[in-house]
Structure formats: C-alpha cells, structure tokens
Motif scaffolding. Structure first.
Motif, PDB file in Angstrom:
ATOM      1  N   LYS A 129      13.802   6.051  14.670  1.00 58.70           N
ATOM      2  CA  LYS A 129      14.568   4.819  15.032  1.00 58.70           C
ATOM      3  C   LYS A 129      14.907   3.858  14.002  1.00 58.70           C
ATOM      4  CE  LYS A 129      13.930   5.134  19.862  1.00 58.70           C
ATOM      5  NZ  LYS A 129      13.513   6.131  19.918  1.00 58.70           N
ATOM      6  N   LEU A 130      14.200   3.886  12.818  1.00 57.39           N
ATOM      7  CA  LEU A 130      14.574   3.201  11.741  1.00 57.39           C
ATOM      8  C   LEU A 130      15.307   3.816  10.561  1.00 57.39           C
ATOM      9  CD1 LEU A 130      11.290   1.043  11.485  1.00 57.39           C
ATOM     10  CD2 LEU A 130      13.601   0.258  12.388  1.00 57.39           C
ATOM     11  N   THR A 131      15.048   5.214  10.601  1.00 53.17           N
ATOM     12  CA  THR A 131      15.859   5.860   9.470  1.00 53.17           C
ATOM     13  C   THR A 131      17.415   5.686   9.609  1.00 53.17           C
ATOM     14  OG1 THR A 131      14.127   7.431   9.330  1.00 53.17           O
ATOM     15  CG2 THR A 131      16.066   8.140   8.374  1.00 53.17           C
ATOM     16  N   PRO A 132      17.929   5.574  10.632  1.00 53.34           N
ATOM     17  CA  PRO A 132      19.520   5.540  10.750  1.00 53.34           C
ATOM     18  C   PRO A 132      19.928   4.287  10.474  1.00 53.34           C
ATOM     19  CG  PRO A 132      18.584   6.373  12.871  1.00 53.34           C
ATOM     20  CD  PRO A 132      17.272   6.206  12.073  1.00 53.34           C
ATOM     21  N   VAL A 133      18.986   3.151  10.506  1.00 51.86           N
ATOM     22  CA  VAL A 133      19.257   1.828  10.229  1.00 51.86           C
ATOM     23  C   VAL A 133      19.352   1.609   8.532  1.00 51.86           C
ATOM     24  CG1 VAL A 133      18.445  -0.669  10.115  1.00 51.86           C
ATOM     25  CG2 VAL A 133      18.628   0.704  12.363  1.00 51.86           C
ATOM     26  N   ILE A 134      18.333   2.281   7.931  1.00 50.78           N
ATOM     27  CA  ILE A 134      18.299   2.340   6.310  1.00 50.78           C
ATOM     28  C   ILE A 134      19.344   3.112   5.802  1.00 50.78           C
ATOM     29  CG2 ILE A 134      16.863   3.199   4.555  1.00 50.78           C
ATOM     30  CD1 ILE A 134      14.248   2.925   6.669  1.00 50.78           C
ATOM     31  N   ILE A 135      19.795   4.093   6.546  1.00 52.44           N
ATOM     32  CA  ILE A 135      20.935   5.040   5.899  1.00 52.44           C
ATOM     33  C   ILE A 135      22.192   4.342   6.004  1.00 52.44           C
ATOM     34  CG2 ILE A 135      22.090   7.446   6.176  1.00 52.44           C
ATOM     35  CD1 ILE A 135      19.227   8.440   7.083  1.00 52.44           C
ATOM     36  N   ALA A 136      22.423   3.760   7.140  1.00 51.16           N
ATOM     37  CA  ALA A 136      23.585   3.166   7.452  1.00 51.16           C
ATOM     38  C   ALA A 136      23.684   1.695   6.454  1.00 51.16           C
ATOM     39  CB  ALA A 136      23.652   2.579   8.986  1.00 51.16           C
ATOM     40  N   LEU A 137      22.824   1.067   6.338  1.00 51.22           N
ATOM     41  CA  LEU A 137      22.821  -0.099   5.242  1.00 51.22           C
ATOM     42  C   LEU A 137      23.100   0.435   3.861  1.00 51.22           C
ATOM     43  CD1 LEU A 137      20.350  -2.468   7.042  1.00 51.22           C
ATOM     44  CD2 LEU A 137      22.947  -2.502   7.349  1.00 51.22           C
ATOM     45  N   GLY A 138      22.300   1.231   3.525  1.00 48.88           N
ATOM     46  CA  GLY A 138      22.662   1.896   2.248  1.00 48.88           C
ATOM     47  C   GLY A 138      21.763   1.275   1.183  1.00 48.88           C
ATOM     48  N   THR A 139      20.910   0.362   1.492  1.00 45.06           N
ATOM     49  CA  THR A 139      20.197  -0.454   0.429  1.00 45.06           C
ATOM     50  C   THR A 139      18.860  -0.115   0.097  1.00 45.06           C
ATOM     51  OG1 THR A 139      19.110  -1.843   2.043  1.00 45.06           O
ATOM     52  CG2 THR A 139      21.211  -2.641   1.261  1.00 45.06           C
TER      53      THR A 139
END
Length: 199
Positions: free
Chosen positions: A31-41
């Motif tokens: 659930k959180l990996t896509p958020v981390i990848i999308a934000l790029g930070t």
C-alpha cells in the motif's frame, strides 16, 4: 483531473500499521510502496526533498470513520518517514462536501449540517428541496468530484501543519500501540462525538 498537472494515486483499504513496522517493512508494503515511488523522495534517512515530484500532496478520503482512519494512517506515515514534506507545507487534506442541496437548476454543496440547513432555507424549505448525502467520494460522478474537490478554482483544502501531524501521530500511538489503558480512555472520551459508525 487536469492531466497536465494533476495525478491520482488510488489507495484501497487500510495500509500498514506503521506503529510497529520497521523501515524495511514500510518500503516493502504494497500500500505504501506506490506512494514512496510516486513522490520520489525516499523515506527516513534517505529522504531528499529535492527529489519531490509534486508540489502538493493531497489526501482525499471519505468523510466517515474509515476515511478519518485512513487520513490518520497517512499523516502518521508522512510524519514519521517524510516529516520535511509537512514542515515545508506540501501536505494537504481535501475537503469533499457532505451534501448536495438542489432545487430545479440551482444547487449548492454543503460541507456541514449547518451549511446544508442554510441552503435548504435559502431554497425555500425542505419540502421543495432535494438533498443528497455523500457517504464517500465514490458516490460522486466525475464532474461533481472535479467541481467540489479537485478543481483549483473551487476546491477547499486544508494545509497540514506539524501540529496536525503530531496530533495524528499521538492518536495513532494510542489506538494502535500495545497499551490498553490509554486506548480505553481515548475511546470513552471520544465515543460521544461519533456520528457515522459502521457496525
């Protein structure tokens, strides 16, 4: 959405309980990996705000108990692993309406019971007025969602402050931590405020 500058990342269901998770578990969470990848930070010690791909990160969740839970989970995640996003003012909460009040071709979106009642009065009383209660974002058609929640010209958003995130984090620790007594006290203190309860 306006595809030139808006992107939507759908998240389904409840995400990882970051209260008890190590950073490697957070990175590997579906659930959180896509958020981390999308934000790029990146996150934690690897976090680099210079790599942020979006200026505004807007949490859109239903205006019910489940939506509040998801907001708390995400705010706690950002606070613990990407705090600088909040400190720099990049994190926002969308404010979807609770009601659509209409009569003929006139309609208003209400964000509280008081506002709903005001529009009902304005349109001539409850007998002649149609009131639609939105239980979630999924109940709106795309035009309504754009007009009420996503259009920069008409949407209402709240910028998340560090104090907001700290409060979410504290609430999260009480509700998800191992200590039973603080959780019981929190529930007893807040039970009277619950309006939308899923049983």
């Amino acid at each position: 959405r306006n595809a030139t500058y808006q992107a939507i990342l759908p998240l389904w269901g409840k995400m990882l309980n970051v209260e008890k998770a190590r950073a490697d578990k957070v990175y590997g969470n579906e659930k959180l990996t896509p958020v981390i990848i999308a934000l790029g930070t990146g996150i934690g010690e690897e976090f680099d705000i210079q790599k942020l791909r979006y200026n505004k990160i807007i949490i859109m969740a239903d205006a019910d108990v489940d939506g509040a839970h998801i907001r708390t989970l995400l705010l706690t995640f950002f606070y613990r692993y990407m705090r600088e996003l909040i400190e720099a003012g990049h994190v926002y909460l969308a404010q979807p309406p609770l009601f659509k009040v209409s009569k003929g071709k006139q309609h208003f979106y209400a964000f509280s019971d008081e506002q709903r009642d005001m529009y009902i009065e304005q349109l001539g009383g409850s007998g002649a007025v149609d009131i639609q209660r939105y239980k979630g974002l999924g109940e709106m058609d795309p035009e309504q969602l754009w007009e009420t929640t996503m259009d920069p010209a008409t949407r209402i958003m709240l910028r998340v402050t560090l104090a907001d995130a700290m409060e979410a984090d504290e609430t999260f620790s009480i509700l998800m931590g191992d200590k039973v007594e603080p959780r019981r006290e929190f529930i007893e203190k807040n039970a009277k405020y619950v309006e939308n309860l899923d049983i």
